[in-house]
Structure formats: structure tokens, C-alpha cells
Scaffold this motif. Sequence first.
Motif, mmCIF file in Angstrom:
data_model
loop_
_atom_site.group_PDB
_atom_site.id
_atom_site.type_symbol
_atom_site.label_atom_id
_atom_site.label_comp_id
_atom_site.label_asym_id
_atom_site.label_seq_id
_atom_site.Cartn_x
_atom_site.Cartn_y
_atom_site.Cartn_z
ATOM 1 N N ARG A 240 -64.334 18.228 -62.055
ATOM 2 C CA ARG A 240 -63.814 18.906 -63.208
ATOM 3 C C ARG A 240 -62.938 18.353 -64.065
ATOM 4 N NH1 ARG A 240 -64.069 23.546 -61.159
ATOM 5 N NH2 ARG A 240 -65.667 24.627 -62.153
ATOM 6 N N ARG A 244 -63.923 17.158 -67.784
ATOM 7 C CA ARG A 244 -63.148 17.731 -68.916
ATOM 8 C C ARG A 244 -62.436 16.566 -69.862
ATOM 9 N NH1 ARG A 244 -59.564 20.482 -66.213
ATOM 10 N NH2 ARG A 244 -60.909 22.172 -66.003
ATOM 11 N N THR A 291 -69.593 23.919 -61.729
ATOM 12 C CA THR A 291 -68.645 23.670 -62.860
ATOM 13 C C THR A 291 -69.531 24.277 -64.294
ATOM 14 O OG1 THR A 291 -69.888 21.614 -63.430
ATOM 15 C CG2 THR A 291 -68.196 21.543 -61.863
#
Length: 590
Positions: A240, A244, A291
Motif C-alpha cells: 500500500r 500510494r 487495497t
Amino acid sequence: MAGDKPAVFPSIRFIYGAEEEKPLHAEIPYLREILIFLAAAGLIMPLVRKLRISPVLGFLCIGLLIGPYGLGRLTALVPGLELIVITETDGIEAIGELGVVFLLFSIGLEMSFRQIWTMRKDVFGLGSAQILASAAVIGAIAHFLDTGLPAAILLGLCLALSSTAIVMQHLSEQLRLSSSAGRTAFGILLMQDLAVVPILFLVGVFAGQTVTAAGAALMAFAEAAAVILAIFLVGQFLVRPLLRYAGASGSQELFMACVLLLILGTSALTAMTGLSMALGAFLAGLIFSATEYRHQIHNDIEPFKGLLLALFFISVGMRLDIAAVWDGIWLVFLAAGALMALKAAILFLLVRVRGYSTAIAAEVAILLAEGGEFALIAVSAGLMAGVLSYGTAQFVVLVVVVTMFAAPGLAFAGRRIGSRLAARNAGDKLEPDDRAAENRVVIGGFGRVGRMIGKILEDQRISYMAVDCDADLVARERNAGVPIHFGNASNDRLLGQIGVSNAIAFVSTIDQRGDAEAVVKALRKSHPHLPIFARAKDPAHARALLNSGATLAIPETTEASLQLSEALLQAAGLPEEVAGLIIEQERSET
């Protein structure tokens, strides 16, 4: 155990200058083969789609046609033919096997733990029972024919699997995925997809000759479990933040590079520890599925997966040497028929024991009677590992391909037989399923607009239930397997029975002004938090619907159904950009 003949499916290896024949371009190995593949796919696949043949079968046929055992046999007789056929398949197979990696990643990506838990009885109960029962019977027959115990176990397990690609395509095209038969078949296929990874792992155990050494086998499983646990733990903290960072950069190239790095990196890690690359890809998919980037990733990798998987199936078709078993071709068809009959009988009994009606059991049994693409993968792995002999692998591949060719006919027969059985007994007709209500969209009105919305939801594997007051339309659509009930969409009791209070959203496609407003008012009063999307006749009608409580009202045009579908896809959890891409594709085909 393998014979002296070359392997049907060589392992992944890139060969630079290893052959006596120099490649077309010294700096791009297998350039000629890749060009032939692209040309064949571009020229033949449109015909395959026009004839409504499954892409998997289409690619198998292309491989058979342009491979060394198809037109390749005529190169000595027809001058210049060698320019348009592939006689050396190492490069195609090497790249094509990456398609299997991306396919397993896609399966992991589409599996959420919540979805598996909702369907747990069909997935783990019915699905596991089907695999074990079919594998036991087929494996016993194979062992009786003196294939050896490891080969018999492998053949039983891989032939118990059905074609996810063909069945899911059929259910989506026919708007059947939300029907009881469709949901049951999907649950079984889900368990079959999950079973591929341990089957491939089992091949490695057999190849290491640890099948008779309980301690060594337990040690191998313990090491595998440790690697899997480590990947999950590291993935939870790494994936993640990395995605990101890539997403925040605004660079689509960087985002895609990070995704490919994680997929191939995890696959390489499992391969380095003695497990399969496919296992690593599957684990990566499961990590990504948790996710908020899962839908975007799925959309981004689809071209890679489709192209590489096409190469894999074409390479399978190239290795089908029908002439080698021509003298016993009748045995191939006999074995294919016996396999389909046996699997259908086992499936029918298990689905009935599970409590489903005769109509649903019959349709599911016939629909899943064929062999599947994962059987080809398992046979390939078994041959490379020396578990299966060349002759056995060639025979089994031919049997599986014959059953896959029969799959469209099986789907049609299953639907007709299921409809007739349902017509005989009203109790066999589709009933509401409260277990899926919280993942369902409810459609009020199933005319042109409603049917288009249903198709888009089916394509995205989002369950729905329709309600319409046209008795003829309801009878016709129910007979075709569409999940639809007769009644007035403003009837709160009816909507309660199909679980509208737990639905993702309600969409009204009713074209009568007064009726549409009455439905929206009634729903907003009884379900104040339910998202309600409505079709309107004109802007004034849209304003009236909004005043009645609609979340969104779109004036009536062809565009209305597309905009409503985009809003519904977003309400169902798809990111805005992914929903937009899906609708743009649908808009271009309208």
C-alpha cells in the motif's frame, strides 16, 4: 517416467543463439514467430468472435493451424509456407508461460475474503466436495489403467477442474451470473481456481520424490507455509505505501512499473525458494485485492494478461499432435465423453445434496462437465517434472481440448434442460438468495434500459435482482434464467423479500412518470439511506424524481443507461476512473 520424446511444454527459458537456424533478427529472438502470432491473432480472431467461439478455443485452433503439427507438416510440399508457420515453439512458450503467472495474479486480485466468506458453503463445501469426489473417481480409473500412483493423483485432480474462462464468458454473455445456477457454478469455479496452486505445488512434491516420505513432505509444506506467511506479512506493510507513492506521483508509467515489479518480484521469490511462480503471482493478487487500487490494477494488467495468455494457449495448440494418436482417435473421443458424463453425474448428485433444485443441479452439472485450461497447465507441469509420460500427457491434452470444444454446446444444453425442469416444477424456479442480498443491485423495470444495466453489472460480476410488472416479459426472462420477479417495484413487502434493505443500490428504469415517482417516494420513505438512481423522461421529470428522493435522476436517452450504470459501478465500489473506462468501452460498442 517421461519417454524419450521432447517435452510437450518446455520450461521457461530464453535461448539466444542456441539454435542452428539463425533468428530473423539477431537482436530480437523469435521475432518471426511473434510476428506470425500477431498476424494470425489479428486475422483469425475477428472470425472467431463473429462465430461466437470462446477465445480460448480460438487460440487453440490458431496454434493447431500454424504450428508444426498443422500447416508445418506441409512446409516440404509447399514452397514459402515456412514463412507463415511456426516450427520452433520455444520462444512462444517461454513468453506464453508468463500468461499463466498473470492469470493466477488476476484470480487472486478478484478474490476478496469477504466474497469468499459470503459464498463459503458453495466455495469450500460444494467446491471442495466436487474436486475431491471427481479426483477420487478419475484417479482410481487412471490408477487401474496402470499410470502409477503419482500420475493417477495428478490426473484425477487436474481433470476434476472445469474451464473458468469459457464458463464465465458464457454466464456473462447470457446475463446468467446472478441466477442461482450461475452463482453456484461461480462458487465451484472459485474453489477450483484456488485448488490450482496446491495442485501445482503437489507436482513439485512428486518431482522431488517426497510423496512416500511423510517427513520430507511435511517439511516441504512447512517451508512453503513460512514463505507464504512472510510474503503476506511483508506485503501488508510494503504494497500500500509503495502504490500510494506511485499513485501520488501522477505518473501512470511509474504506477504500472511498481505493479509489475511486485507481481514478478513475488513470483521470482517463490521460484527461488522452490515453489512455483504461479503461486507467487496468486499471493500477490490476494495482497493487492485488499487495497483500494485493485480495480485500477486489474484494468491496467488486462492487456498484458490477455496477450500473454493467448500466447500460452496458442503454444498448447501447436503441440497437439493429432497424427500421433490418429490410430486410436476413437479412444480420445470415448475418453472425452466418459469424462464429461462422469463429472456431470458427480456434480448433479453433490448439488442436489447441497439442497438445490433438480433444475439448478442439472444446469450446473452439464455446464461444468468439460475439462479446463488449468488441466493443460497441470499436465504441462507434470510432464516437465517427469510425473507424466509423453504419451499420457499428449492423450490427456487432446481429451481436455475435445471437451473444451464441446463446452458451448454443453452450456446451451444445460440451460435448456434446466429451463424445462424448472417449468415442470414451480419449486425449481429461481428463488431469492438472502446471502447475496448485501452485494446486489435491485433494478425496478427490466425493459431496454434495465437489460443494458443488467448486462454491464453481469460483465463486472456484480449481482442484481430485477422486478417488473409485465407478466410476459418476466416469464420470458425467467425462462432465460434472468434473476427477475413479477411485481410492482413500489411494493415494499416484495422488495423486502429480495433484500433491498441490504442492497448496494436501487435503480428505477420505469418510464411512466407517475409510477416512477411513486416507486422513488415509497423507497425513500422506507429506506432513507438507500442510494436510488432513476431514469427520467426529460429534465422536468428528473427534477420531480430528485424532489421525490432520488439520489440521481438522468433524462431518458441511450446515454441514460450508461450514466446510470457508471454511477452504480461507483456505488458498488469501483474507482471513478475505472468505472469511466468501462462505460466508455460500452459506449463505443453501442
